[in-house]
Design an enzyme around this catalytic site. Structure first.
Site, PDB file in Angstrom:
ATOM      1  CG  ASP A  21      -1.914  -1.048   1.342  1.00 22.43           C
ATOM      2  OD1 ASP A  21      -1.593  -2.193   0.957  1.00 22.43           O
ATOM      3  OD2 ASP A  21      -3.033  -0.776   1.817  1.00 22.43           O
ATOM      4  CE  LYS A  45      -5.153   2.155   3.067  1.00 20.97           C
ATOM      5  NZ  LYS A  45      -3.916   1.527   3.574  1.00 20.97           N
ATOM      6  CE  LYS A  92      -6.630  -1.203   3.168  1.00 20.84           C
ATOM      7  NZ  LYS A  92      -5.227  -1.664   3.389  1.00 20.84           N
TER       8      LYS A  92
END
Length: 238
Positions: free
Chosen positions: A95, A159, A188
């Site tokens: 990430d 995300k 996400k």
């Protein structure tokens, strides 16, 4: 409608501890909880990759390293190196925080180059790549621009947040991101998701992964809800 079992819900959770003062014991606890509840991943700072990968060896739970976290203000080369170093030490999900300054300055070519290089570094090792936008600092137009770039480049996820900014995930932002990328990229939701109602709302809005430090609390609440209703699944309008 899609029916989710308790394990289906658990497999949507990236079980998170990104605190600067987290100890080795805290990391081991995080991994043990992930194994007990069968979470999808532990989300940790990059330097904890080797420890968590060792703790999770032999399981189907991933070690997710946070890159350029939480500000995203490092060079592309530094991000790529950090990601590769994490993977060298056992991380099997990445990430990373995009360069918010470049996005806000309208430098979409930079954002696309950064995303392309990070996705390539991950995908050459078959490791999922998630791009953190940090929506609390972005306008709706900037969110759409970043998501449109992602639709071309094809990271595995975009995300909402780090959880360290001025705000976290919102249903509206998740819905906007999903509408922009469609089925090309997953979404996400992370940041401020601390109860089962918010968890379910993010899934309904289009999130396929939830980053939270409250995973145990959320799953236990869903367990009680399903027991009280005498059901083994919960249907969500997706």
């Amino acid at each position: 409608m899609t029916a989710y079992s308790l394990d289906d819900f658990a497999r949507l959770i990236d079980h998170t501890n990104l605190h600067a003062d987290a100890t080795r014991a805290d990391m081991i606890k995080l991994c043990n909880e992930a194994k007990k509840y069968h979470f999808k991943m532990v989300a940790i700072n990059q330097v904890q990759s080797a420890l968590c990968a060792e703790q999770l060896q032999g399981t189907d739970i991933d070690t997710g390293a946070a890159i350029a976290f939480p500000l995203g203000q490092t060079s592309i080369a530094a991000k790529v190196f950090e990601a590769k170093d994490a993977m060298d030490h056992g991380a099997n999900e990445i990430d990373y925080v995009l360069n918010i300054t470049e996005l806000k300055d309208g430098n979409d070519d930079y954002i696309e180059d950064e995303m392309t290089q990070m996705v390539a570094a991950c995908h050459e090792r078959n490791v999922p790549c998630k791009v953190i936008f940090e929506n609390c600092y972005l306008t709706k137009e900037e969110i759409v621009r970043a998501a449109t770039i992602a639709k071309r480049v094809r990271p595995d996820f975009i995300k909402t947040s780090t959880g360290f900014g001025t705000g976290g995930a919102t249903v509206a932002d998740v819905r906007l991101m999903k509408q922009t990328v469609g089925d090309a990229v997953h979404v996400k939701a992370a940041g401020g998701i601390r109860n089962s109602d918010d968890f379910l709302a993010m899934i309904e809005a289009g999130a396929d992964r939830i980053g939270t430090s409250s995973g145990v609390k959320i799953i236990e609440a869903l367990r009680r809800r399903m027991a009280d209703d005498h059901v083994d699944s919960i249907a969500i309008n997706r």
